[in-house]
Motif scaffolding. Sequence first.
Motif, PDB file in Angstrom:
ATOM      1  N   GLY A 251       0.829  -1.201   0.000  1.00  0.00           N
ATOM      2  CA  GLY A 251       0.000   0.000   0.000  1.00  0.00           C
ATOM      3  C   GLY A 251       0.866   1.255   0.000  1.00  0.00           C
ATOM      4  N   LYS A 252       0.264   2.338  -0.294  1.00  0.00           N
ATOM      5  CA  LYS A 252       1.004   3.596  -0.403  1.00  0.00           C
ATOM      6  C   LYS A 252       0.544   4.553   0.684  1.00  0.00           C
ATOM      7  N   TRP A 253       1.484   5.367   1.114  1.00  0.00           N
ATOM      8  CA  TRP A 253       1.213   6.372   2.143  1.00  0.00           C
ATOM      9  C   TRP A 253       1.168   7.773   1.514  1.00  0.00           C
ATOM     10  N   VAL A 254       0.347   8.613   2.113  1.00  0.00           N
ATOM     11  CA  VAL A 254       0.292  10.026   1.702  1.00  0.00           C
ATOM     12  C   VAL A 254       1.210  10.801   2.654  1.00  0.00           C
ATOM     13  N   PRO A 255       2.275  11.426   2.126  1.00  0.00           N
ATOM     14  CA  PRO A 255       3.234  12.096   3.028  1.00  0.00           C
ATOM     15  C   PRO A 255       2.599  13.288   3.767  1.00  0.00           C
ATOM     16  N   GLY A 256       3.199  13.618   4.920  1.00  0.00           N
ATOM     17  CA  GLY A 256       2.740  14.781   5.670  1.00  0.00           C
ATOM     18  C   GLY A 256       3.175  16.087   5.019  1.00  0.00           C
ATOM     19  N   LYS A 257       2.556  17.189   5.432  1.00  0.00           N
ATOM     20  CA  LYS A 257       2.849  18.507   4.866  1.00  0.00           C
ATOM     21  C   LYS A 257       3.219  19.472   5.993  1.00  0.00           C
ATOM     22  N   ASN A 258       4.183  20.355   5.669  1.00  0.00           N
ATOM     23  CA  ASN A 258       4.601  21.348   6.660  1.00  0.00           C
ATOM     24  C   ASN A 258       3.654  22.536   6.669  1.00  0.00           C
ATOM     25  N   LYS A 259       4.042  23.615   7.389  1.00  0.00           N
ATOM     26  CA  LYS A 259       3.172  24.786   7.508  1.00  0.00           C
ATOM     27  C   LYS A 259       2.995  25.514   6.186  1.00  0.00           C
ATOM     28  N   GLN A 260       3.952  25.318   5.255  1.00  0.00           N
ATOM     29  CA  GLN A 260       3.853  25.964   3.946  1.00  0.00           C
ATOM     30  C   GLN A 260       3.109  25.104   2.926  1.00  0.00           C
ATOM     31  N   GLY A 261       2.612  23.945   3.352  1.00  0.00           N
ATOM     32  CA  GLY A 261       1.861  23.075   2.454  1.00  0.00           C
ATOM     33  C   GLY A 261       2.734  22.211   1.578  1.00  0.00           C
ATOM     34  N   GLU A 262       4.028  22.051   1.924  1.00  0.00           N
ATOM     35  CA  GLU A 262       4.935  21.244   1.134  1.00  0.00           C
ATOM     36  C   GLU A 262       5.032  19.831   1.733  1.00  0.00           C
ATOM     37  N   SER A 263       5.172  18.841   0.847  1.00  0.00           N
ATOM     38  CA  SER A 263       5.310  17.447   1.299  1.00  0.00           C
ATOM     39  C   SER A 263       6.696  17.267   1.916  1.00  0.00           C
ATOM     40  N   VAL A 264       6.746  16.684   3.097  1.00  0.00           N
ATOM     41  CA  VAL A 264       8.009  16.504   3.821  1.00  0.00           C
ATOM     42  C   VAL A 264       8.061  15.106   4.411  1.00  0.00           C
ATOM     43  N   ARG A 265       9.261  14.709   4.829  1.00  0.00           N
ATOM     44  CA  ARG A 265       9.446  13.442   5.546  1.00  0.00           C
ATOM     45  C   ARG A 265       8.982  13.631   6.984  1.00  0.00           C
ATOM     46  N   SER A 266       8.293  12.653   7.529  1.00  0.00           N
ATOM     47  CA  SER A 266       7.765  12.774   8.887  1.00  0.00           C
ATOM     48  C   SER A 266       7.700  11.386   9.537  1.00  0.00           C
ATOM     49  N   TYR A 267       7.667  11.395  10.878  1.00  0.00           N
ATOM     50  CA  TYR A 267       7.565  10.160  11.650  1.00  0.00           C
ATOM     51  C   TYR A 267       6.094   9.745  11.775  1.00  0.00           C
ATOM     52  N   PHE A 268       5.902   8.423  11.894  1.00  0.00           N
ATOM     53  CA  PHE A 268       4.567   7.890  12.138  1.00  0.00           C
ATOM     54  C   PHE A 268       4.706   6.761  13.162  1.00  0.00           C
ATOM     55  N   LYS A 269       3.869   6.810  14.196  1.00  0.00           N
ATOM     56  CA  LYS A 269       3.898   5.789  15.256  1.00  0.00           C
ATOM     57  C   LYS A 269       2.614   4.973  15.200  1.00  0.00           C
ATOM     58  N   PHE A 270       2.795   3.634  15.330  1.00  0.00           N
ATOM     59  CA  PHE A 270       1.645   2.719  15.266  1.00  0.00           C
ATOM     60  C   PHE A 270       1.782   1.693  16.398  1.00  0.00           C
ATOM     61  N   PRO A 271       0.958   1.802  17.459  1.00  0.00           N
ATOM     62  CA  PRO A 271       1.034   0.835  18.564  1.00  0.00           C
ATOM     63  C   PRO A 271       0.343  -0.491  18.183  1.00  0.00           C
ATOM     64  N   ILE A 272       0.924  -1.618  18.677  1.00  0.00           N
ATOM     65  CA  ILE A 272       0.370  -2.950  18.436  1.00  0.00           C
ATOM     66  C   ILE A 272       0.232  -3.674  19.778  1.00  0.00           C
ATOM     67  N   SER A 273      -0.947  -4.208  20.055  1.00  0.00           N
ATOM     68  CA  SER A 273      -1.217  -4.990  21.274  1.00  0.00           C
ATOM     69  C   SER A 273      -1.933  -6.275  20.866  1.00  0.00           C
ATOM     70  N   MET A 274      -1.429  -7.422  21.324  1.00  0.00           N
ATOM     71  CA  MET A 274      -2.017  -8.724  20.979  1.00  0.00           C
ATOM     72  C   MET A 274      -1.936  -9.670  22.177  1.00  0.00           C
ATOM     73  N   LYS A 275      -2.927 -10.584  22.256  1.00  0.00           N
ATOM     74  CA  LYS A 275      -2.988 -11.616  23.256  1.00  0.00           C
ATOM     75  C   LYS A 275      -3.189 -12.961  22.567  1.00  0.00           C
ATOM     76  N   PHE A 276      -2.334 -13.899  22.880  1.00  0.00           N
ATOM     77  CA  PHE A 276      -2.372 -15.216  22.232  1.00  0.00           C
ATOM     78  C   PHE A 276      -2.893 -16.264  23.214  1.00  0.00           C
ATOM     79  N   ASP A 277      -3.918 -17.000  22.793  1.00  0.00           N
ATOM     80  CA  ASP A 277      -4.498 -18.073  23.621  1.00  0.00           C
ATOM     81  C   ASP A 277      -3.718 -19.380  23.401  1.00  0.00           C
ATOM     82  N   ASN A 278      -3.622 -20.185  24.483  1.00  0.00           N
ATOM     83  CA  ASN A 278      -2.915 -21.473  24.379  1.00  0.00           C
ATOM     84  C   ASN A 278      -3.749 -22.463  23.556  1.00  0.00           C
TER      85      ASN A 278
END
Length: 278
Positions: A251-278
């Motif tokens: 899949g493709k991501w849409v980059p973030g934009k700065n205050k001037q409306g320009e596309s820039v490199r930016s960080y993205f955080k994605f938390p993951i939580s899982m529980k596994f049954d025996n």
Amino acid sequence: MKHLNTNQEFRFNEILFEHRNKEYGAYALRNESDRILTKALFIGVSLLAAISITPIVINAFRTPDVSDTGGYVLPPPVYIAETEDPPATVLPPKATPPPSVKQFDNTVPTPTKNAVEPKKEEIPTDAVAGFKNDFKAEPAKPDSYTPIAPPINPGTIPSVKPEPVVPVKDPNEIVGSGGLSVEAAFEGGINTFRNKVISNFDGSGFENEDVMKTTITFIVETNGTISGIKADGKDANFNSEAIRTIKSIRGKWVPGKNKQGESVRSYFKFPISMKFDN
């Protein structure tokens, strides 16, 4: 008549001060009142006369005021008899103009729009620099003539405004969330990305009744790809599987934009939580 009034007043005083102490001051004052009044009148007239004469005496001894003549005392005027002839007017000697010699126009013309170049004439070798072309005069002699340097017209110098200094943008700069006007996003929405993570995560090797957690951090590039994937969970195996799962998602991501409306490199955080049954 005056003696009569005086005698009557004296008698009146004698009767008034009879059987009294005549050494008392009032008795002496009443007897000498005429003399005291006469003396007072004389003194008053003398003071009035002195006051009236004082300005006349001051003006008689006063020196001429020098302020009216600029601080100098003017000499007495000198009267000249009408029969005397007026003094002759002395004129300054006339300046002798420099000799006319051969010269050529050495002045710089003023720049004008659509200027026409003047016709060039051959300059004689015995001519000197001047303000006009005069080739018919006598030849210039170096020992008898020094030419005047013509003035140079600098013309109009246009004012140039300095261009503002624009800081060079670093293409590799990673902008934090505080410098973004629009954060990066996955095409289709964050729920679509979350479902793909759950579907592609391989939990067959995990047997833990507790909930396992990690936070995936990656960089969303300006071309829609991701890089620099990291996980900060406590379980190394869980972190490795989370990183593998994120890399495997198509899949493709849409980059973030700065205050001037320009596309820039930016960080993205994605938390993951899982529980596994025996």
